[in-house]
Design a protein around this motif. Structure first.
Motif, PDB file in Angstrom:
ATOM      1  N   ARG A 341       0.645  -1.194   0.071  1.00  0.00           N
ATOM      2  CA  ARG A 341      -0.061   0.080  -0.103  1.00  0.00           C
ATOM      3  C   ARG A 341       0.696   1.134  -0.124  1.00  0.00           C
ATOM      4  NH1 ARG A 341      -4.735  -1.993   4.382  1.00  0.00           N
ATOM      5  NH2 ARG A 341      -5.890  -2.898   3.081  1.00  0.00           N
ATOM      6  N   ALA A 342       2.113   1.258   0.127  1.00  0.00           N
ATOM      7  CA  ALA A 342       2.869   2.431   0.358  1.00  0.00           C
ATOM      8  C   ALA A 342       3.942   2.659  -0.551  1.00  0.00           C
ATOM      9  CB  ALA A 342       3.578   2.222   1.834  1.00  0.00           C
ATOM     10  N   VAL A 343       4.328   1.625  -1.424  1.00  0.00           N
ATOM     11  CA  VAL A 343       5.201   1.674  -2.324  1.00  0.00           C
ATOM     12  C   VAL A 343       4.576   1.671  -3.875  1.00  0.00           C
ATOM     13  CG1 VAL A 343       7.385   0.465  -3.496  1.00  0.00           C
ATOM     14  CG2 VAL A 343       6.888   0.403  -0.962  1.00  0.00           C
ATOM     15  N   PRO A 344       5.280   2.597  -4.956  1.00  0.00           N
ATOM     16  CA  PRO A 344       4.599   2.608  -6.087  1.00  0.00           C
ATOM     17  C   PRO A 344       4.393   1.253  -6.736  1.00  0.00           C
ATOM     18  CG  PRO A 344       6.170   4.654  -5.874  1.00  0.00           C
ATOM     19  CD  PRO A 344       6.151   3.667  -4.524  1.00  0.00           C
ATOM     20  N   GLU A 345       3.405   0.996  -7.421  1.00  0.00           N
ATOM     21  CA  GLU A 345       3.357  -0.112  -8.095  1.00  0.00           C
ATOM     22  C   GLU A 345       4.212  -0.661  -8.821  1.00  0.00           C
ATOM     23  OE1 GLU A 345      -0.884  -2.825  -9.785  1.00  0.00           O
ATOM     24  OE2 GLU A 345      -0.745  -0.714  -9.000  1.00  0.00           O
ATOM     25  N   HIS A 346       4.640   0.321  -9.828  1.00  0.00           N
ATOM     26  CA  HIS A 346       5.513   0.059 -11.045  1.00  0.00           C
ATOM     27  C   HIS A 346       6.811  -0.151 -10.473  1.00  0.00           C
ATOM     28  CE1 HIS A 346       6.344   4.369 -10.331  1.00  0.00           C
ATOM     29  NE2 HIS A 346       7.718   3.998 -10.552  1.00  0.00           N
ATOM     30  N   ALA A 347       7.163  -0.179  -9.155  1.00  0.00           N
ATOM     31  CA  ALA A 347       8.680  -0.389  -8.526  1.00  0.00           C
ATOM     32  C   ALA A 347       8.320  -1.760  -7.720  1.00  0.00           C
ATOM     33  CB  ALA A 347       8.997   0.912  -7.826  1.00  0.00           C
ATOM     34  N   LEU A 348       7.240  -2.209  -7.575  1.00  0.00           N
ATOM     35  CA  LEU A 348       7.095  -3.109  -6.568  1.00  0.00           C
ATOM     36  C   LEU A 348       8.219  -4.344  -6.596  1.00  0.00           C
ATOM     37  CD1 LEU A 348       5.434  -4.350  -4.148  1.00  0.00           C
ATOM     38  CD2 LEU A 348       3.813  -5.332  -5.875  1.00  0.00           C
ATOM     39  N   ALA A 349       8.492  -4.740  -7.873  1.00  0.00           N
ATOM     40  CA  ALA A 349       9.535  -6.079  -7.990  1.00  0.00           C
ATOM     41  C   ALA A 349      10.760  -5.684  -7.583  1.00  0.00           C
ATOM     42  CB  ALA A 349       9.350  -6.611  -9.430  1.00  0.00           C
ATOM     43  N   ARG A 350      10.992  -4.523  -7.835  1.00  0.00           N
ATOM     44  CA  ARG A 350      12.508  -4.056  -7.646  1.00  0.00           C
ATOM     45  C   ARG A 350      12.517  -3.786  -6.000  1.00  0.00           C
ATOM     46  NH1 ARG A 350      12.951   0.861 -11.404  1.00  0.00           N
ATOM     47  NH2 ARG A 350      10.776   0.467 -11.626  1.00  0.00           N
ATOM     48  N   VAL A 351      11.648  -3.214  -5.466  1.00  0.00           N
ATOM     49  CA  VAL A 351      11.524  -2.842  -4.032  1.00  0.00           C
ATOM     50  C   VAL A 351      11.426  -4.171  -3.212  1.00  0.00           C
ATOM     51  CG1 VAL A 351      10.349  -1.881  -2.204  1.00  0.00           C
ATOM     52  CG2 VAL A 351      10.649  -0.594  -3.995  1.00  0.00           C
ATOM     53  N   THR A 352      10.959  -5.173  -3.933  1.00  0.00           N
ATOM     54  CA  THR A 352      10.633  -6.396  -3.207  1.00  0.00           C
ATOM     55  C   THR A 352      11.963  -7.297  -3.275  1.00  0.00           C
ATOM     56  OG1 THR A 352       8.378  -6.552  -3.785  1.00  0.00           O
ATOM     57  CG2 THR A 352       9.486  -8.584  -3.150  1.00  0.00           C
ATOM     58  N   SER A 353      12.693  -7.042  -4.428  1.00  0.00           N
ATOM     59  CA  SER A 353      14.062  -7.831  -4.359  1.00  0.00           C
ATOM     60  C   SER A 353      14.964  -7.067  -3.269  1.00  0.00           C
ATOM     61  CB  SER A 353      14.514  -7.494  -5.809  1.00  0.00           C
ATOM     62  OG  SER A 353      14.951  -6.287  -6.068  1.00  0.00           O
ATOM     63  N   TYR A 354      14.800  -5.987  -3.121  1.00  0.00           N
ATOM     64  CA  TYR A 354      16.005  -5.338  -2.167  1.00  0.00           C
ATOM     65  C   TYR A 354      15.545  -5.805  -0.849  1.00  0.00           C
ATOM     66  CZ  TYR A 354      18.195  -2.147  -5.570  1.00  0.00           C
ATOM     67  OH  TYR A 354      18.909  -1.557  -6.678  1.00  0.00           O
ATOM     68  N   ASP A 355      14.126  -5.798  -0.523  1.00  0.00           N
ATOM     69  CA  ASP A 355      13.543  -6.343   0.533  1.00  0.00           C
ATOM     70  C   ASP A 355      14.210  -7.670   0.950  1.00  0.00           C
ATOM     71  OD1 ASP A 355      11.912  -7.279   2.672  1.00  0.00           O
ATOM     72  OD2 ASP A 355      10.142  -6.174   2.098  1.00  0.00           O
ATOM     73  N   TRP A 356      14.129  -8.567  -0.065  1.00  0.00           N
ATOM     74  CA  TRP A 356      14.696 -10.004   0.343  1.00  0.00           C
ATOM     75  C   TRP A 356      16.146 -10.016   0.376  1.00  0.00           C
ATOM     76  CZ3 TRP A 356      11.634 -13.909   1.704  1.00  0.00           C
ATOM     77  CH2 TRP A 356      10.388 -13.964   1.273  1.00  0.00           C
ATOM     78  N   LEU A 357      16.675  -9.059  -0.594  1.00  0.00           N
ATOM     79  CA  LEU A 357      18.314  -9.021  -0.228  1.00  0.00           C
ATOM     80  C   LEU A 357      18.684  -8.769   0.944  1.00  0.00           C
ATOM     81  CD1 LEU A 357      21.102  -9.115  -1.723  1.00  0.00           C
ATOM     82  CD2 LEU A 357      20.497  -6.755  -2.524  1.00  0.00           C
ATOM     83  N   LEU A 358      18.291  -7.568   1.614  1.00  0.00           N
ATOM     84  CA  LEU A 358      18.834  -7.117   2.742  1.00  0.00           C
ATOM     85  C   LEU A 358      18.320  -8.009   3.870  1.00  0.00           C
ATOM     86  CD1 LEU A 358      17.990  -3.002   2.360  1.00  0.00           C
ATOM     87  CD2 LEU A 358      20.248  -4.253   2.116  1.00  0.00           C
ATOM     88  N   SER A 359      16.925  -8.522   3.868  1.00  0.00           N
ATOM     89  CA  SER A 359      16.575  -9.356   4.897  1.00  0.00           C
ATOM     90  C   SER A 359      17.483 -10.715   4.829  1.00  0.00           C
ATOM     91  CB  SER A 359      15.145  -9.882   4.510  1.00  0.00           C
ATOM     92  OG  SER A 359      14.240  -8.738   4.593  1.00  0.00           O
ATOM     93  N   PHE A 360      18.064 -11.081   4.013  1.00  0.00           N
ATOM     94  CA  PHE A 360      18.769 -12.298   3.585  1.00  0.00           C
ATOM     95  C   PHE A 360      20.335 -12.213   3.849  1.00  0.00           C
ATOM     96  CE2 PHE A 360      15.230 -14.710   1.066  1.00  0.00           C
ATOM     97  CZ  PHE A 360      14.546 -15.096   2.516  1.00  0.00           C
TER      98      PHE A 360
END
Length: 437
Positions: A341-360
């Motif tokens: 709900r807070a991140v622009p939809e067109h950037a969702l996959a990239r933000v998600t990839s950084y999310d997983w990257l930093l989390s892991f």
């Protein structure tokens, strides 16, 4: 830290065909995948008798996934998420089948299994960022909370049945069949994805074709301008590092001190039940400050680590692990909905990839250092350090205004004005959580 019940007026996403197909495929795939941790840990332990060998195999899967995740995010935003997910399911079907055949043959090659895990990890790097776009593309905005909760419940339920299934296969026909089952689940998931239709995401108009580096920088900009986001990922990273320590040292401790391999399977089983309970709670309750509440719940992972380090009885360690996994189960849908709900939809996959990257990011460190530290000072030292790290980072996030002020909607970036009362749920467009497929 008040909470409110989720709105029952929103139609359940499972009533729509696209999400129902997606849900069915992911659920079957998750059930097969849930049998793998116990099967892989005990198979490598029995074949080599070496904790370091298990750490090597786990690292071979994780390292390429980490290295390629940003590229997977770019691909997920540029191309069709469904097509990428389908292709990666087929690749992982083949890799799990190869490992299964190796184990069924009776003389598994550690080098071959490690090599196959590298391929599987690379496939996961491209598949993982598609998860959020697939949900967002099959569910209207008002149904996101319930859709994420349904996915979390399916994941949690698979973790309840998975260890039991793994135990039945391991102690009857051998761990190889767990990998064959997982391969079949990926095949079924790919078949169902063929029938899913995803709503196209409207992306900003682009003139000349942009470079990958430009896309990577734009995705990182979305991450770094949200202090509630990147600060929470530090806690998530510590959680995953602690989980890597437990997953590396835990099987050996269970075999030698807690009553054998059955104790390890029981720990995973109770953890899966806790995960399910946490997901069910998240389906019914919307916390007023979701990020803060979820991060506090993650801090409970320190409990089983400290008990295991102290040589506590199996029943206490297993119970504490169930509580800790309940915290994870609660975080998953709450965190994903907040981010979507807070991140622009067109950037969702990239933000998600950084999310997983930093989390892991801390997981390979945990896999590599845990056996070395255990050999030098005993397993209690790395377990205690991991416990302090996860508790300190997750609870420490509460000190940041962005974490305390985020109330579930379109949070302001650091460069924008921020009201003292926080931001209410509502407008916005578009995660990850610790330790999932």
């Amino acid at each position: 830290m008040s909470a409110s019940a989720t709105s029952p007026a929103v139609p359940h996403p499972l009533r729509t065909r696209p999400f129902r197909l997606l849900f069915a495929g992911r659920t079957l795939s998750l059930l097969g995948d849930a049998a793998i941790p116990a099967a892989l840990a005990l198979a490598v332990q029995e074949a080599t008798g070496s904790t370091a060998a298990l750490a090597l195999v786990l690292a071979c899967s994780m390292v390429p996934k980490l290295l390629l995740l940003p590229l997977g995010g770019v691909a997920g935003d540029r191309f069709d998420a469904r097509t990428i997910a389908l292709a990666m399911d087929l690749v992982r079907c083949v890799t799990q089948l190869v490992v299964g055949v190796q184990l069924l043959g009776g003389t598994p090659s550690l080098a071959l299994i490690a090599g196959v895990e590298v391929i599987g990890g690379a496939a996961g790097a491209f598949a993982t960022p598609t998860s959020a776009p697939l949900v967002r593309g099959t569910v209207p905005a008002e149904g996101l909370q319930r859709a994420n909760a349904a996915m979390a419940v399916a994941y949690s339920a698979s973790r309840v049945g998975g260890p039991a299934l793994a135990g039945a296969l391991i102690f009857t026909v051998g761990p190889g069949w767990a990998f064959v089952l997982d391969a079949a689940s990926f095949a079924v998931s790919a078949a169902l994805l063929c029938a899913v239709r995803i709503e196209r995401v409207e992306r900003p108009a682009a003139g000349a074709r942009r470079s990958v580096l430009v896309d990577l920088r734009e995705g990182w900009q979305e991450v770094r301008t949200r202090d509630w986001y990147w600060s929470s990922l530090i806690g998530h990273s510590a959680w995953n590092g602690a989980a890597a320590v437990l997953m590396t040292l835990g099987p050996g401790i269970a075999v030698h001190r807690l009553g054998g391999g059955a104790a390890w399977v029981a720990l995973l089983q109770v953890g899966a039940i806790g995960l399910l309970v946490g997901s069910l709670v998240a389906d019914r309750v919307s916390p007023r400050r979701p990020v803060l509440t979820a991060n506090i719940g993650l801090a409970t992972y320190a409990l089983p680590l400290l008990l295991l380090a102290a040589g506590a009885p199996a029943v206490l360690v297993i119970g504490a692990y169930g509580i800790a996994q309940a915290g994870l189960g609660f975080l998953t849908p709450v965190w994903e909905t907040a981010v979507q709900r807070a991140v622009p939809e067109h950037a969702l996959a990239r933000v998600t990839s950084y999310d997983w990257l930093l989390s892991f990011a801390a997981m390979p460190l945990g896999y590599g250092l845990a056996p070395l530290a255990a050999s030098a000072w005993g397993p209690g030292v790395p377990l205690t350090v991991a416990a302090l790290a996860v508790a300190g980072c997750c609870l420490g996030s509460a000190l940041l205004p962005g974490v305390r002020g985020f109330t579930g909607g379109a949070a302001p970036a650091e460069s924008e004005p921020r009201s003292g009362a926080g931001v209410e749920a509502g407008a916005g467009a578009k995660v990850s959580r610790p330790g999932t497929r």
